[in-house]
Design a protein around this motif. Structure first.
Motif, PDB file in Angstrom:
ATOM      1  N   VAL A  35       0.748  -1.113   0.113  1.00  0.00           N
ATOM      2  CA  VAL A  35       0.073   0.080  -0.017  1.00  0.00           C
ATOM      3  C   VAL A  35       1.014   1.198  -0.091  1.00  0.00           C
ATOM      4  CG1 VAL A  35      -1.743   1.151   1.090  1.00  0.00           C
ATOM      5  CG2 VAL A  35      -1.787  -1.265   1.148  1.00  0.00           C
ATOM      6  N   VAL A  36       0.786   2.061  -1.019  1.00  0.00           N
ATOM      7  CA  VAL A  36       1.333   3.174  -1.248  1.00  0.00           C
ATOM      8  C   VAL A  36       0.637   4.310  -1.728  1.00  0.00           C
ATOM      9  CG1 VAL A  36       3.581   4.373  -2.448  1.00  0.00           C
ATOM     10  CG2 VAL A  36       3.773   2.052  -1.581  1.00  0.00           C
ATOM     11  N   PRO A  37       0.260   5.354  -0.852  1.00  0.00           N
ATOM     12  CA  PRO A  37      -0.878   6.355  -1.553  1.00  0.00           C
ATOM     13  C   PRO A  37      -0.225   6.923  -2.805  1.00  0.00           C
ATOM     14  CG  PRO A  37      -0.500   6.540   0.917  1.00  0.00           C
ATOM     15  CD  PRO A  37       0.515   5.708   0.294  1.00  0.00           C
ATOM     16  N   GLU A  38      -1.129   6.863  -3.708  1.00  0.00           N
ATOM     17  CA  GLU A  38      -0.815   7.210  -5.138  1.00  0.00           C
ATOM     18  C   GLU A  38      -0.537   8.675  -5.378  1.00  0.00           C
ATOM     19  OE1 GLU A  38      -2.824   7.190  -9.563  1.00  0.00           O
ATOM     20  OE2 GLU A  38      -3.908   6.163  -7.804  1.00  0.00           O
ATOM     21  N   SER A  39      -1.430   9.563  -4.771  1.00  0.00           N
ATOM     22  CA  SER A  39      -1.360  11.009  -4.930  1.00  0.00           C
ATOM     23  C   SER A  39      -1.787  11.751  -3.259  1.00  0.00           C
ATOM     24  CB  SER A  39      -2.096  11.396  -5.911  1.00  0.00           C
ATOM     25  OG  SER A  39      -3.508  11.114  -5.856  1.00  0.00           O
ATOM     26  N   PRO A  40      -1.004  11.507  -2.221  1.00  0.00           N
ATOM     27  CA  PRO A  40      -1.353  12.228  -1.227  1.00  0.00           C
ATOM     28  C   PRO A  40      -0.823  13.671  -1.244  1.00  0.00           C
ATOM     29  CG  PRO A  40       1.050  11.210  -0.970  1.00  0.00           C
ATOM     30  CD  PRO A  40       0.287  10.823  -2.219  1.00  0.00           C
ATOM     31  N   GLN A  41      -1.432  14.390  -0.489  1.00  0.00           N
ATOM     32  CA  GLN A  41      -1.456  16.096  -0.410  1.00  0.00           C
ATOM     33  C   GLN A  41      -0.050  16.480   0.193  1.00  0.00           C
ATOM     34  OE1 GLN A  41      -5.134  17.801   0.610  1.00  0.00           O
ATOM     35  NE2 GLN A  41      -3.823  19.851   1.438  1.00  0.00           N
ATOM     36  N   ALA A  42       0.688  17.355  -0.085  1.00  0.00           N
ATOM     37  CA  ALA A  42       1.840  17.956   0.298  1.00  0.00           C
ATOM     38  C   ALA A  42       1.404  18.365   1.968  1.00  0.00           C
ATOM     39  CB  ALA A  42       2.343  19.042  -0.330  1.00  0.00           C
ATOM     40  N   GLY A  43       2.363  18.100   2.728  1.00  0.00           N
ATOM     41  CA  GLY A  43       1.967  18.317   4.226  1.00  0.00           C
ATOM     42  C   GLY A  43       1.454  17.355   5.002  1.00  0.00           C
ATOM     43  N   GLN A  44       0.897  16.326   4.305  1.00  0.00           N
ATOM     44  CA  GLN A  44       0.418  15.119   5.266  1.00  0.00           C
ATOM     45  C   GLN A  44       1.542  14.220   5.786  1.00  0.00           C
ATOM     46  OE1 GLN A  44      -2.510  13.395   2.324  1.00  0.00           O
ATOM     47  NE2 GLN A  44      -4.210  14.700   3.106  1.00  0.00           N
ATOM     48  N   ASP A  45       0.950  13.418   6.720  1.00  0.00           N
ATOM     49  CA  ASP A  45       1.776  12.169   7.009  1.00  0.00           C
ATOM     50  C   ASP A  45       1.147  11.051   6.357  1.00  0.00           C
ATOM     51  OD1 ASP A  45       3.170  13.697   8.779  1.00  0.00           O
ATOM     52  OD2 ASP A  45       1.958  13.209  10.565  1.00  0.00           O
ATOM     53  N   VAL A  46       2.113  10.162   5.792  1.00  0.00           N
ATOM     54  CA  VAL A  46       1.724   9.254   4.862  1.00  0.00           C
ATOM     55  C   VAL A  46       2.288   7.987   5.392  1.00  0.00           C
ATOM     56  CG1 VAL A  46       2.050   8.192   2.469  1.00  0.00           C
ATOM     57  CG2 VAL A  46       1.724  10.521   2.896  1.00  0.00           C
ATOM     58  N   THR A  47       1.425   6.997   5.313  1.00  0.00           N
ATOM     59  CA  THR A  47       1.660   5.563   5.808  1.00  0.00           C
ATOM     60  C   THR A  47       1.897   4.507   4.659  1.00  0.00           C
ATOM     61  OG1 THR A  47       0.632   5.882   7.922  1.00  0.00           O
ATOM     62  CG2 THR A  47       1.338   3.469   7.237  1.00  0.00           C
ATOM     63  N   LEU A  48       3.183   4.054   4.528  1.00  0.00           N
ATOM     64  CA  LEU A  48       3.429   2.976   3.639  1.00  0.00           C
ATOM     65  C   LEU A  48       3.370   1.642   4.263  1.00  0.00           C
ATOM     66  CD1 LEU A  48       6.777   4.444   2.009  1.00  0.00           C
ATOM     67  CD2 LEU A  48       4.477   5.178   1.536  1.00  0.00           C
ATOM     68  N   THR A  49       2.732   0.595   3.875  1.00  0.00           N
ATOM     69  CA  THR A  49       2.354  -0.891   4.098  1.00  0.00           C
ATOM     70  C   THR A  49       2.702  -1.836   3.204  1.00  0.00           C
ATOM     71  OG1 THR A  49       0.472   0.319   5.450  1.00  0.00           O
ATOM     72  CG2 THR A  49       0.557  -2.368   5.413  1.00  0.00           C
ATOM     73  N   CYS A  50       3.845  -2.727   3.865  1.00  0.00           N
ATOM     74  CA  CYS A  50       4.173  -3.845   3.114  1.00  0.00           C
ATOM     75  C   CYS A  50       3.739  -5.185   3.875  1.00  0.00           C
ATOM     76  CB  CYS A  50       5.282  -3.789   2.929  1.00  0.00           C
ATOM     77  SG  CYS A  50       6.250  -5.274   1.862  1.00  0.00           S
ATOM     78  N   ARG A  51       2.541  -5.732   3.460  1.00  0.00           N
ATOM     79  CA  ARG A  51       2.322  -7.059   4.193  1.00  0.00           C
ATOM     80  C   ARG A  51       2.895  -8.303   3.535  1.00  0.00           C
ATOM     81  NH1 ARG A  51      -2.442  -3.946   4.308  1.00  0.00           N
ATOM     82  NH2 ARG A  51      -2.847  -2.972   6.421  1.00  0.00           N
ATOM     83  N   PHE A  52       3.473  -9.134   4.286  1.00  0.00           N
ATOM     84  CA  PHE A  52       3.890 -10.352   3.741  1.00  0.00           C
ATOM     85  C   PHE A  52       3.795 -11.585   4.645  1.00  0.00           C
ATOM     86  CE2 PHE A  52       6.760  -8.233   6.603  1.00  0.00           C
ATOM     87  CZ  PHE A  52       7.282  -9.190   7.583  1.00  0.00           C
ATOM     88  N   ARG A  53       4.276 -13.004   3.803  1.00  0.00           N
ATOM     89  CA  ARG A  53       4.198 -14.015   4.426  1.00  0.00           C
ATOM     90  C   ARG A  53       5.552 -14.916   4.335  1.00  0.00           C
ATOM     91  NH1 ARG A  53      -1.559 -14.964   2.475  1.00  0.00           N
ATOM     92  NH2 ARG A  53      -0.508 -15.870   0.583  1.00  0.00           N
ATOM     93  N   LEU A  54       5.855 -15.305   5.500  1.00  0.00           N
ATOM     94  CA  LEU A  54       7.191 -16.329   5.198  1.00  0.00           C
ATOM     95  C   LEU A  54       6.683 -17.842   5.282  1.00  0.00           C
ATOM     96  CD1 LEU A  54       9.453 -14.267   7.809  1.00  0.00           C
ATOM     97  CD2 LEU A  54       9.503 -14.217   5.498  1.00  0.00           C
ATOM     98  N   LEU A  55       6.797 -18.452   4.032  1.00  0.00           N
ATOM     99  CA  LEU A  55       6.517 -19.646   4.039  1.00  0.00           C
ATOM    100  C   LEU A  55       7.640 -20.891   4.446  1.00  0.00           C
ATOM    101  CD1 LEU A  55       4.250 -19.361   1.041  1.00  0.00           C
ATOM    102  CD2 LEU A  55       3.688 -19.098   3.353  1.00  0.00           C
ATOM    103  N   GLY A  56       7.263 -21.964   4.900  1.00  0.00           N
ATOM    104  CA  GLY A  56       8.408 -22.996   5.029  1.00  0.00           C
ATOM    105  C   GLY A  56       8.680 -23.246   6.439  1.00  0.00           C
TER     106      GLY A  56
END
Length: 287
Positions: A35-56
């Protein structure tokens, strides 16, 4: 006896190595959501999210790395008992809120146009395999207009128009990046394209654009019940600012002018028309 034991030992060793290799080969890393916001507004705080799984079997996290282009700005290293797992680095437009960031998310504080770029999440499992998954997404920080304003050269207040009079309005969207897309609507309906024209674009040294789009038509087009509610919308990505104003048709106008499709013919005189005729009849005549 020694020859017999060696003869059995070699196949057992080979089987053991194949089993180890096979279990390592089944260890994989999957990024299930980025999850990466496509076009946030200048001055905002933005959260980038990377959800993953470790298999094995017994597959543990080694590290999560975040990049903007070639700049690695955040690392989460699971096995860092002494220094802590989170490490952030400062670049132009990149300021990580470290205490709010985790192994799956990064908070960027007060983003600006400089923050824009292609963001990459890299997830790596523990050795000896160090299986890795990578996903990327772009982000462009936008600057909505600092102001949106409707203006007119009409000096009357309230804005009162007569049938046949040319109405000319300007909508000015100031300081947007990229350039704002300006549209008009009247009484909730989009104005005709042929009644709109782009007047001016001015770009300052920061790349922020001031745009003007005009709306011009002859009264009583667009009026309903002597009223035209005009709105101007300036949109940059998903961010929209609006200004609106009300225009009035002179009440002495015939009811036939109140709608562009009104039929011609004999119309009942309005109160203003009757009063006007009465004042003429009652005025003293010169001899």
């Amino acid at each position: 006896m020694k020859k017999m034991s060696l003869r059995w030992l070699l196949p057992l060793a080979t089987t053991f190595l194949l089993l180890c290799h096979g279990s390592t080969g089944h260890k994989t890393v999957q990024i299930v959501e980025l999850v990466v916001p496509e076009s946030p507004q200048a001055g905002q705080d933005v959260t980038l999210t990377c959800r993953f799984r470790l298999l094995g079997h017994n597959h543990r996290l080694y590290t999560v790395n975040w990049w903007r282009g070639k700049d690695q700005f955040y690392t989460y290293k699971a096995a860092s008992p002494h220094t802590g797992p989170r490490h952030a680095y400062i670049f132009a437009g990149i300021h990580v809120q470290t205490d709010q960031s985790t192994e799956e998310s990064v908070v960027l504080r007060n983003v600006s146009e400089e923050t824009s770029g292609v963001f990459k999440c890299e997830v790596m499992g523990e050795g000896p395999s160090f299986r890795t998954a990578v996903e990327t997404k772009p982000m462009t920080v936008v600057v909505p207009p600092s102001s949106v304003e409707i203006s007119s050269n009409l000096l009357r207040d309230p804005p009162l128009y007569f049938p046949g009079e040319r109405i000319h309005l300007n909508c000015t969207a100031s300081g947007a990046k990229p350039r704002a897309h300006i549209t008009w609507d009247i009484n909730g309906t989009p104005a005709r394209k042929e009644d709109q024209s782009r007047v001016l674009d001015y770009e300052d040294h920061r790349g922020r654009v001031t745009s003007i789009v005009s709306l011009a038509f002859d009264a009583p087009r667009y009026f309903s019940n002597n009223l035209a509610q005009v709105a101007c919308h300036a949109r940059v990505a998903s961010h929209t600012k609006t200004d609106s104003t009300d225009l009035y048709l002179h009440p002495a106008s015939s009811a036939a002018y109140n709608h562009q499709y009104a039929s011609a013919g004999c119309q009942a005189p309005t109160m203003w028309t009757m009063l006007g005729l009465a004042s003429l009849l009652l005025a003293p005549h010169r001899t």
